[in-house]
Design a protein around this motif. Structure first.
Motif, PDB file in Angstrom:
ATOM      1  N   TYR A   1     112.805  38.507  10.537  1.00 58.14           N
ATOM      2  CA  TYR A   1     113.583  39.748  10.547  1.00 58.14           C
ATOM      3  C   TYR A   1     112.809  40.876  11.221  1.00 58.14           C
ATOM      4  O   TYR A   1     113.380  41.710  11.922  1.00 58.14           O
ATOM      5  N   LEU A   2     111.496  40.888  10.999  1.00 53.04           N
ATOM      6  CA  LEU A   2     110.655  41.885  11.672  1.00 53.04           C
ATOM      7  C   LEU A   2     110.773  41.733  13.182  1.00 53.04           C
ATOM      8  O   LEU A   2     110.941  42.726  13.906  1.00 53.04           O
ATOM      9  N   TYR A   3     110.708  40.497  13.666  1.00 54.92           N
ATOM     10  CA  TYR A   3     110.791  40.290  15.114  1.00 54.92           C
ATOM     11  C   TYR A   3     112.207  40.533  15.647  1.00 54.92           C
ATOM     12  O   TYR A   3     112.382  40.841  16.828  1.00 54.92           O
ATOM     13  N   TYR A   4     113.200  40.425  14.783  1.00 57.42           N
ATOM     14  CA  TYR A   4     114.564  40.766  15.208  1.00 57.42           C
ATOM     15  C   TYR A   4     114.672  42.267  15.446  1.00 57.42           C
ATOM     16  O   TYR A   4     115.288  42.712  16.425  1.00 57.42           O
ATOM     17  N   ALA A   5     114.050  43.066  14.575  1.00 57.10           N
ATOM     18  CA  ALA A   5     114.022  44.518  14.766  1.00 57.10           C
ATOM     19  C   ALA A   5     113.245  44.868  16.032  1.00 57.10           C
ATOM     20  O   ALA A   5     113.638  45.756  16.807  1.00 57.10           O
ATOM     21  N   ALA A   6     112.139  44.155  16.282  1.00 58.74           N
ATOM     22  CA  ALA A   6     111.364  44.395  17.498  1.00 58.74           C
ATOM     23  C   ALA A   6     112.151  43.992  18.737  1.00 58.74           C
ATOM     24  O   ALA A   6     112.120  44.682  19.764  1.00 58.74           O
ATOM     25  N   HIS A   7     112.870  42.877  18.638  1.00 60.32           N
ATOM     26  CA  HIS A   7     113.689  42.398  19.757  1.00 60.32           C
ATOM     27  C   HIS A   7     114.724  43.440  20.172  1.00 60.32           C
ATOM     28  O   HIS A   7     115.053  43.562  21.360  1.00 60.32           O
ATOM     29  N   HIS A   8     115.229  44.194  19.204  1.00 62.01           N
ATOM     30  CA  HIS A   8     116.235  45.220  19.485  1.00 62.01           C
ATOM     31  C   HIS A   8     115.604  46.595  19.708  1.00 62.01           C
ATOM     32  O   HIS A   8     116.312  47.614  19.722  1.00 62.01           O
ATOM     33  N   ASP A   9     114.297  46.629  19.892  1.00 60.91           N
ATOM     34  CA  ASP A   9     113.566  47.868  20.215  1.00 60.91           C
ATOM     35  C   ASP A   9     113.694  48.944  19.140  1.00 60.91           C
ATOM     36  O   ASP A   9     113.601  50.141  19.440  1.00 60.91           O
ATOM     37  N   ILE A  10     113.915  48.535  17.899  1.00 59.28           N
ATOM     38  CA  ILE A  10     113.966  49.506  16.814  1.00 59.28           C
ATOM     39  C   ILE A  10     112.561  49.827  16.316  1.00 59.28           C
ATOM     40  O   ILE A  10     112.234  50.972  16.022  1.00 59.28           O
ATOM     41  N   MET A  11     111.711  48.807  16.233  1.00 55.52           N
ATOM     42  CA  MET A  11     110.311  49.002  15.864  1.00 55.52           C
ATOM     43  C   MET A  11     109.441  48.157  16.779  1.00 55.52           C
ATOM     44  O   MET A  11     109.733  46.979  17.000  1.00 55.52           O
ATOM     45  N   GLU A  12     108.410  48.773  17.297  1.00 54.77           N
ATOM     46  CA  GLU A  12     107.520  48.073  18.211  1.00 54.77           C
ATOM     47  C   GLU A  12     106.075  48.281  17.774  1.00 54.77           C
ATOM     48  O   GLU A  12     105.755  49.250  17.085  1.00 54.77           O
ATOM     49  N   GLY A  13     105.235  47.392  18.181  1.00 57.58           N
ATOM     50  CA  GLY A  13     103.818  47.543  17.896  1.00 57.58           C
ATOM     51  C   GLY A  13     103.122  48.349  18.976  1.00 57.58           C
ATOM     52  O   GLY A  13     103.758  48.938  19.849  1.00 57.58           O
ATOM     53  N   ALA A  14     101.809  48.361  18.904  1.00 58.32           N
ATOM     54  CA  ALA A  14     100.999  49.063  19.899  1.00 58.32           C
ATOM     55  C   ALA A  14      99.882  48.131  20.338  1.00 58.32           C
ATOM     56  O   ALA A  14      99.826  46.967  19.950  1.00 58.32           O
ATOM     57  N   SER A  15      98.977  48.659  21.161  1.00 58.29           N
ATOM     58  CA  SER A  15      97.880  47.826  21.664  1.00 58.29           C
ATOM     59  C   SER A  15      97.022  47.279  20.520  1.00 58.29           C
ATOM     60  O   SER A  15      96.451  46.200  20.627  1.00 58.29           O
ATOM     61  N   ALA A  16      96.974  48.011  19.416  1.00 60.05           N
ATOM     62  CA  ALA A  16      96.169  47.574  18.275  1.00 60.05           C
ATOM     63  C   ALA A  16      96.922  46.597  17.387  1.00 60.05           C
ATOM     64  O   ALA A  16      96.352  46.072  16.430  1.00 60.05           O
ATOM     65  N   GLY A  17      98.208  46.368  17.683  1.00 58.50           N
ATOM     66  CA  GLY A  17      98.989  45.440  16.880  1.00 58.50           C
ATOM     67  C   GLY A  17     100.152  46.122  16.195  1.00 58.50           C
ATOM     68  O   GLY A  17     100.459  47.289  16.461  1.00 58.50           O
ATOM     69  N   PHE A  18     100.802  45.402  15.280  1.00 59.63           N
ATOM     70  CA  PHE A  18     101.973  45.960  14.602  1.00 59.63           C
ATOM     71  C   PHE A  18     101.582  46.814  13.395  1.00 59.63           C
ATOM     72  O   PHE A  18     102.351  47.659  12.960  1.00 59.63           O
ATOM     73  N   LYS A  19     100.399  46.600  12.861  1.00 60.84           N
ATOM     74  CA  LYS A  19      99.918  47.303  11.673  1.00 60.84           C
ATOM     75  C   LYS A  19     100.918  47.142  10.518  1.00 60.84           C
ATOM     76  O   LYS A  19     101.457  48.122   9.981  1.00 60.84           O
ATOM     77  N   PRO A  20     101.184  45.919  10.106  1.00 59.93           N
ATOM     78  CA  PRO A  20     102.256  45.643   9.142  1.00 59.93           C
ATOM     79  C   PRO A  20     102.086  46.291   7.778  1.00 59.93           C
ATOM     80  O   PRO A  20     103.073  46.616   7.116  1.00 59.93           O
ATOM     81  N   ASN A  21     100.854  46.491   7.359  1.00 62.42           N
ATOM     82  CA  ASN A  21     100.634  47.013   6.011  1.00 62.42           C
ATOM     83  C   ASN A  21     100.380  48.515   5.968  1.00 62.42           C
ATOM     84  O   ASN A  21     100.123  49.070   4.901  1.00 62.42           O
ATOM     85  N   ASP A  22     100.461  49.166   7.115  1.00 59.32           N
ATOM     86  CA  ASP A  22     100.335  50.621   7.137  1.00 59.32           C
ATOM     87  C   ASP A  22     101.589  51.249   6.528  1.00 59.32           C
ATOM     88  O   ASP A  22     102.700  50.721   6.668  1.00 59.32           O
ATOM     89  N   PRO A  23     101.431  52.380   5.858  1.00 57.09           N
ATOM     90  CA  PRO A  23     102.619  53.052   5.308  1.00 57.09           C
ATOM     91  C   PRO A  23     103.474  53.631   6.438  1.00 57.09           C
ATOM     92  O   PRO A  23     102.965  53.959   7.517  1.00 57.09           O
ATOM     93  N   LEU A  24     104.756  53.745   6.183  1.00 56.35           N
ATOM     94  CA  LEU A  24     105.659  54.392   7.133  1.00 56.35           C
ATOM     95  C   LEU A  24     105.853  55.833   6.676  1.00 56.35           C
ATOM     96  O   LEU A  24     106.296  56.074   5.552  1.00 56.35           O
ATOM     97  N   ILE A  25     105.514  56.785   7.522  1.00 55.11           N
ATOM     98  CA  ILE A  25     105.634  58.196   7.146  1.00 55.11           C
ATOM     99  C   ILE A  25     107.045  58.702   7.436  1.00 55.11           C
ATOM    100  O   ILE A  25     107.826  58.068   8.140  1.00 55.11           O
ATOM    101  N   ARG A  26     107.343  59.874   6.923  1.00 57.70           N
ATOM    102  CA  ARG A  26     108.719  60.385   6.939  1.00 57.70           C
ATOM    103  C   ARG A  26     109.275  60.585   8.354  1.00 57.70           C
ATOM    104  O   ARG A  26     110.436  60.291   8.626  1.00 57.70           O
TER     105      ARG A  26
END
Length: 536
Positions: free
Chosen positions: A180-205
């Motif tokens: 599901y994460l990669y489905y969101a990435a596939h639709h350009d809703i959430m993308e990673g960066a050069s350092a990676g996706f940072k999956p466990n970082d908090p999402l700020i407002r």
């Protein structure tokens, strides 16, 4: 139609006749706004009531977000019917908790399965992480895909996306969330960066606002919508734009009421008259193969008396039918624009008039223009919605002198739509947009009442080098400032960018369409926008 409002801190109140009607909308900018990627998403979602700030008028864009807070945003953005769900929630979400209706809607759709612990608990106040957000977004997106697409993605295609993205930290992404994460990435809703996706970082407002806005925008980007153009006043320059419309309303008549049983349709005097050479406009509409209605306008204090005068109403309807049935015009129906009914006592009378008119129209279409009902109480939206084929919502003319409030700030437009949708089906509701400008001039410390400059003059002024111009928030209306021999000027203008945002809003609510008052005021840039959005 005049509507006047006054600004009171965070809550907008309309004060008329010693009565106050509170608009619970944000009409002041946040004190801690940031001019970055999140500014438009934050103010758009705030105008829509999907996100909100704090009592001190801050948004706190860099604060963390809880799981339940994001689930609420996602459910609201998806326009899920929270009243149609079972109400079941995880054991640690009480039925009376503020977030329970939103969590229940997501829970029923199994969006949250990967968030629950072994005991089936959600831990709603826990800070949400990037991978959790992506998983929720991916599941919500997948609902609109067909079964074949879903199964192919879940079995093989998500792995292709994973390999394509090659996040440096992909091994740390929760295994159950990955498809599901990669489905969101596939639709350009959430993308990673050069350092990676940072999956466990908090999402700020502010990131949450950007994600939700992107999700909505993705959903409606390819949608088209019907446009209704008002061919009135000075609209001949737009005669060749008929092919972008689904409907045209000719502003060529008005009610003439003489009292005591005397009334008729007037098509020969005032600005609302059938012009010489009308045949060319009719031919253009016929060539475009669009529905043609005749607008009947009236805005007079004795309208309430007319609505009690049965003989006058019958005389008017008979004179109207003569014009509607005239083959030289070929009108398909009528559009009633009776304005200024402030008293609730007029509502039943107006409905009764419309009922009588509807009976005599036969197969002709009927559209009815209505104002926001916070101040104009003489419009029974539910009854009008049942009688009319189309209800045109005049979500403008909120201009207020003392607070320098422009005609159609986006938060008030949204509030007007949301209120109308409580009574009128979205399939019948058309968002009215009025192309206009409001200009305040201050000289010697005194600010004069607002002017309404011509659109051509505004466009010329905006092209000059000495004008500072910006799309002001939270109004989403163009603001220009300049100084000349008359004094200092503040000008608010419905430019193409502002019009586009209102069309976007109509598409979000899946309204029947958008109406354009009046066609002659729209610019070449506006028509280019409309052509790219129109269903035709």
């Amino acid at each position: 139609m005049l509507r006047r409002v006054s600004l009171l801190s965070l809550v907008f109140a309309v004060l008329f006749a010693s009565q106050a009607f509170a608009y619970d909308v944000q009409l002041l900018p946040f004190k801690d706004e940031e001019d970055d990627y999140s500014r438009e998403p934050i103010y758009t979602l705030s105008a829509m009531g999907i996100i909100s700030g704090y009592e001190d008028r801050t948004y706190r864009p860099n604060a963390d977000l809880s799981r339940e807070a994001f689930i609420k945003l996602l459910v609201m953005a998806s326009q899920l019917d929270r009243g149609a769900v079972s109400g079941n929630t995880p054991a640690d979400v009480a039925k009376n908790r503020w977030s329970a209706p939103y969590i229940a809607a997501a829970y029923e759709r199994k969006w949250m399965d990967s968030l629950l612990d072994k005991e089936g608990l959600l831990h709603p106040t826990q800070t949400i992480t990037r991978q959790e957000v992506a998983m929720l977004v991916g599941k919500s997106l997948m609902e609109s895909a067909n079964e074949e697409t879903r199964q192919r993605w879940l079995s093989t295609d998500w792995k292709k996306e994973r390999d394509k993205r090659a996040f440096k930290d992909q091994a740390t992404i929760d295994e159950a969330m990955q498809p599901y994460l990669y489905y969101a990435a596939h639709h350009d809703i959430m993308e990673g960066a050069s350092a990676g996706f940072k999956p466990n970082d908090p999402l700020i407002r502010k990131q949450a606002a950007a994600v939700i806005y992107r999700l909505i925008d993705k959903r409606i980007a390819l949608q088209t919508i019907d446009f209704t153009g008002y061919y009135a006043i000075q609209s001949y320059p737009a005669i060749n734009q008929m092919n972008k419309l689904a409907n045209v309303i000719f502003g060529w008549s008005h009610l003439e009421y003489g009292g005591s049983g005397e009334a008729k349709l007037n098509t020969t005097s005032t600005v609302n008259r059938i012009p010489s050479g009308y045949e060319e406009a009719i031919a253009a509409a016929d060539a475009a193969e669009i529905n043609k209605e005749l607008m009947v306008f009236y805005d007079n204090g004795d309208l309430k008396d007319f609505l009690k005068d049965k003989p006058a109403q019958e005389a008017f309807i008979q004179s109207l039918l003569v014009v509607l049935n005239d083959p030289s015009y070929g009108f398909d129906g009528v559009s009633i624009d009776f304005e200024g009914l402030k008293e609730a006592g007029s509502a039943a009378d107006y409905v009764q008039f419309l009922q009588n008119l509807r009976k005599q129209l036969g197969s002709s279409t009927l559209s009815v223009a209505v104002p926001p009902i916070h101040y104009y109480k003489g419009y029974d939206l539910e009854a009008i919605g049942k009688l009319a084929d189309t209800v045109i919502l005049m979500a403008y003319d909120f201009t207020h002198h003392e607070s320098k409030l422009p005609s159609a700030p986006l938060p008030l437009v949204n509030d007007t739509i949301a209120t109308a949708l409580q009574s009128i089906p979205k399939e019948k509701l058309v968002l009215g947009i009025s192309k206009q400008a409001n200009q305040w001039i201050t000289a010697s410390g005194t600010t004069a009442p607002p002017l309404s400059p011509a659109i051509t003059d505004v466009e010329k002024r905006l092209a000059l080098k000495d004008v500072d111009s910006t799309l002001t928030m939270p109004y989403f209306v163009r603001k220009a400032t300049f100084t000349d021999e008359r004094g200092s000027h503040e000008l608010f203008y419905e430019d193409t960018q502002s019009v586009a945002k209102k069309i976007w809003l109509a598409k979000f609510y899946e309204l029947q369409g958008v109406s354009l008052w009046f066609m002659g005021s729209y610019t070449a840039s506006d028509w280019e926008l409309i052509g790219g959005q129109a269903t035709k």
